[in-house]
Design a protein around this motif. Structure first.
Motif, short mmCIF file in Angstrom:
data_model
loop_
_atom_site.label_atom_id
_atom_site.label_comp_id
_atom_site.label_asym_id
_atom_site.label_seq_id
_atom_site.Cartn_x
_atom_site.Cartn_y
_atom_site.Cartn_z
N GLN B 122 -48.56 -1.31 32.84
CA GLN B 122 -47.51 -1.86 33.71
C GLN B 122 -46.18 -2.05 32.98
OE1 GLN B 122 -49.63 -3.66 32.15
NE2 GLN B 122 -48.79 -5.65 31.64
N LEU B 123 -46.13 -1.70 31.71
CA LEU B 123 -44.87 -1.83 30.97
C LEU B 123 -44.45 -0.45 30.43
CD1 LEU B 123 -45.71 -5.13 29.06
CD2 LEU B 123 -43.87 -4.87 30.69
N CYS B 124 -44.94 -0.14 29.24
CA CYS B 124 -44.43 1.06 28.57
C CYS B 124 -44.91 2.36 29.22
CB CYS B 124 -44.83 1.01 27.10
SG CYS B 124 -44.08 -0.41 26.28
N ILE B 125 -46.11 2.38 29.77
CA ILE B 125 -46.57 3.60 30.44
C ILE B 125 -45.73 3.82 31.71
CG2 ILE B 125 -48.52 4.70 31.63
CD1 ILE B 125 -49.11 4.36 28.68
N MET B 126 -45.56 2.77 32.47
CA MET B 126 -44.85 2.89 33.75
C MET B 126 -43.38 3.28 33.54
SD MET B 126 -45.24 0.28 36.90
CE MET B 126 -44.35 -1.09 36.31
N THR B 127 -42.70 2.61 32.60
CA THR B 127 -41.28 2.91 32.39
C THR B 127 -41.11 4.29 31.77
OG1 THR B 127 -41.36 1.70 30.31
CG2 THR B 127 -40.56 0.51 32.21
N THR B 128 -42.00 4.66 30.86
CA THR B 128 -41.89 5.99 30.26
C THR B 128 -42.18 7.08 31.30
OG1 THR B 128 -42.58 5.09 28.12
CG2 THR B 128 -42.72 7.47 28.38
N ALA B 129 -43.14 6.82 32.17
CA ALA B 129 -43.44 7.79 33.24
C ALA B 129 -42.23 7.97 34.15
CB ALA B 129 -44.65 7.32 34.05
N ALA B 130 -41.58 6.85 34.50
CA ALA B 130 -40.39 6.94 35.36
C ALA B 130 -39.28 7.70 34.65
CB ALA B 130 -39.92 5.54 35.73
N ASP B 131 -39.05 7.34 33.40
CA ASP B 131 -37.99 7.97 32.62
C ASP B 131 -38.24 9.48 32.50
OD1 ASP B 131 -35.73 8.19 31.06
OD2 ASP B 131 -36.28 6.57 29.70
N ALA B 132 -39.48 9.84 32.20
CA ALA B 132 -39.84 11.26 32.06
C ALA B 132 -39.62 12.00 33.38
CB ALA B 132 -41.29 11.39 31.63
N SER B 133 -40.01 11.36 34.46
CA SER B 133 -39.84 11.98 35.77
C SER B 133 -38.36 12.20 36.08
CB SER B 133 -40.49 11.08 36.82
OG SER B 133 -40.02 11.39 38.09
N PHE B 134 -37.53 11.19 35.79
CA PHE B 134 -36.09 11.32 36.04
C PHE B 134 -35.46 12.41 35.18
CE2 PHE B 134 -36.10 6.50 37.08
CZ PHE B 134 -36.57 6.78 38.35
N ARG B 135 -36.07 12.67 34.01
CA ARG B 135 -35.54 13.71 33.14
C ARG B 135 -36.11 15.08 33.49
NH1 ARG B 135 -33.51 11.16 28.07
NH2 ARG B 135 -33.65 8.93 28.43
N GLY B 136 -36.94 15.13 34.52
CA GLY B 136 -37.39 16.42 35.04
C GLY B 136 -38.75 16.87 34.56
N TYR B 137 -39.47 16.01 33.85
CA TYR B 137 -40.80 16.41 33.38
C TYR B 137 -41.85 16.19 34.47
CZ TYR B 137 -38.59 16.36 28.79
OH TYR B 137 -37.75 16.60 27.74
N ASP B 138 -42.88 17.02 34.41
CA ASP B 138 -44.04 16.86 35.27
C ASP B 138 -44.96 15.86 34.57
OD1 ASP B 138 -46.41 17.17 36.66
OD2 ASP B 138 -46.38 19.36 36.64
N VAL B 139 -45.18 14.71 35.19
CA VAL B 139 -45.86 13.60 34.49
C VAL B 139 -47.25 13.34 35.07
CG1 VAL B 139 -45.72 11.13 33.93
CG2 VAL B 139 -43.62 12.48 34.13
N SER B 140 -48.23 13.24 34.18
CA SER B 140 -49.56 12.79 34.59
C SER B 140 -50.01 11.67 33.67
CB SER B 140 -50.59 13.93 34.51
OG SER B 140 -50.33 14.90 35.49
#
Lengths: 337, 179
Positions: B122-140
């Motif tokens: 709920q902290l670093c995984i969630m924010t990193t997933a959001a950040d990665a998604s905004f930067r255009g990465y396909d996130v799983s």
């Protein structure tokens, strides 16, 4: 040139004089400011003037979409515009903390210069002080803004909303609040969401010169649109009803707020205006506002109603529910912070 | 075929050996080790994301304890994941992208798909997933390979990720290459 601000820059000695000459006057020179007397003399022919004062703190001082300099000027200009005044003059009080990087101060002063140039506003007085580095934060800006009514005798007060009026917001909500939290906490939303920090004189002054049906305006800064709408409802002795589905909000802001567990209605906006208007004028106002780049996402979000015995000021329709929105004691604390 | 990376987030001694979540870390480790082995054998880029904080970091005032201070043993990756099989990225904030070289490294390697493991969901995984998604990465996010101190936070965060910024998959799906 030193690369950091020193206590001496606020001592009133040579370092201060050089700072004022090289950083302030070099940017903001005008005949009112240049004499550097103990007070500035301004010649205002208007019978009425609008005056506003504000202090600005924000962390980080430079954020996606702006910085504290831009924020201070836009905030002051927008406060004047909300009252129906054309901004003319602003005073600039800088409280810097020892050790702040010189390039940051330059960036902030350049932003101030850009905004006042765009808005044709003059800095007419100022002061610089430096706090020792044990003080937290790095810069505080205090401003006083002076303007004159766009139409003599015509000014806008939050107590003037009328039953049946429409409520318009000039764009998406909560972007500034989310962008600043994200930049401070490293949440990643700063990739998508920038602060909406903007001065609204160009958007709204032309509207204020004409018959417009507007009964009052409020810029929904800290406290968000909820507190601004409650201000209007309380002062006008009315109830305001808004519809969640009509409120413009960027998808990333929406789910960012969901992540943080905060209601976007409570997050700050720094380039938006709530306009309460006679409903006969709503369509033409919206058309005019949407024609400006700062008003593209504007929307009619609610209605002013008669105050009821329940005493509720702000109701929000969300699906089949009507929610009573109340002031919180302070800014809701984001889940992560 | 997308070029892929595995991110292993915050598996550091101060955080993993903390008694509030150590039991969960012990349960998580076999899954995480399997994911790392699969990534290593299949040519994934592997990045270990680690907090490296100053003693006066503002987070400590908020959370009331100190952790992962630069140069201390507590900031090291846990023994169970040694030797590391990839690049260590040091961060100061929740998102692994915030003022780090991660984005540049991923782009240089032409990686466009990211699998995420570690903690906290709920902290670093969630924010990193959001950040990665905004930067255009396909996130799983591999659900078996992430944890939160409180289970309800993990459930909530995975739902949020699945709804808004990425996919939530199982370790089996990851290892089978089906997603």
């Amino acid at each position: 040139m030193n690369h950091k601000i020193e206590l001496a820059h606020g001592d009133g000695c040579r370092a201060t004089l050089e700072f004022v000459k090289n950083e302030i006057l070099a940017r903001f020179s005008n005949p009112i400011l240049d004499p550097c007397d103990d007070s500035s003399i301004i010649d205002i022919t208007s019978k009425e003037i609008a005056a506003t004062t504000d202090s600005y703190i924000v962390d980080p001082i430079i954020f996606p979409g702006g910085d504290i300099g831009k924020l201070s000027m836009c905030g002051t200009i927008n406060d004047l515009v909300a009252s129906g005044a054309k901004p003319l003059y602003i005073t600039l009080g800088l409280v810097l903390v020892e050790g702040i990087e010189w390039h940051q101060v330059s960036t902030i002063l350049d932003s101030i210069n850009q905004v006042i140039t765009e808005a044709n506003v003059k800095i007419i007085a100022g002061d610089t002080k430096v706090l020792p580095k044990q003080y937290q934060g790095s810069i505080i800006i205090n401003t006083t803004g002076i303007g004159i009514p766009v139409q003599q005798g015509k000014y806008y007060q939050v107590s003037q909303a009328q039953t049946g009026d429409d409520v318009i917001i000039t764009g998406t909500i909560a972007d500034h609040g989310l962008a600043v939290i994200s930049a401070r906490e490293g949440l990643g939303f700063e990739q998508k969401i920038k602060s909406d920090c903007a001065h609204l004189d160009e958007l709204l002054l032309p509207i204020l010169t004409q018959e417009n049906g507007i009964t009052c305006m409020r810029d929904p800064t800290r406290g968000g649109i909820s507190n601004a709408l409650i201000d209007i409802a309380e002062s006008s002795q009315k109830q305001i009803e808004i519809d969640w589905d009509l409120i413009p909000i960027q998808p990333e802001t929406k789910f960012g707020c969901e992540m943080l567990g905060i209601d976007p209605l409570f997050l700050a906006n720094e380039g938006k205006m709530i306009i309460v208007t006679n409903s006969n004028y709503s369509a033409s106002l919206l058309k005019q506002i949407r024609a400006h780049p700062l008003g593209v996402a504007s929307a009619l979000i609610g209605k002013v109603k008669k105050k009821t015995d329940t005493g509720m000021d702000l109701l929000m329709v969300k699906g089949r529910k009507k929610i009573n929105i109340q002031r919180t004691w302070g800014m809701p604390i984001p889940r992560l912070c | 075929m997308k070029k892929q990376a595995l991110l292993i987030i915050d598996m550091q001694k101060d955080l993993c050996y903390d008694k509030r979540r150590h039991k969960k870390v012990v349960k998580l480790l076999p899954h995480l080790q399997t994911a790392i082995q699969h990534a290593d054998e299949n040519g994934f880029a592997i990045y270990y994301i680690c907090f490296e904080l100053k003693p006066d970091d503002i987070q400590f005032k908020r959370y009331g304890d100190q952790y992962c201070i630069e140069g201390t043993p507590g900031a090291e990756i846990i023994d169970e994941l040694q030797p590391v099989k990839g690049t260590i990225i040091k961060k100061r904030k929740h998102s692994a992208f915030f003022e780090t070289e991660l984005d540049d490294l991923l782009k240089q390697s032409k990686i466009d798909k990211i699998y995420m493991t570690g903690m906290q969901t709920q902290l670093c995984i969630m924010t990193t997933a959001a950040d990665a998604s905004f930067r255009g990465y396909d996130v799983s996010v591999i659900a078996d390979c992430v944890l939160s101190t409180r289970e309800k936070n993990k459930t909530w965060a995975l739902n949020w990720i699945d709804k808004h910024v990425g996919k939530v998959i199982t370790l089996d799906e990851f290892c089978s290459g089906s997603v």
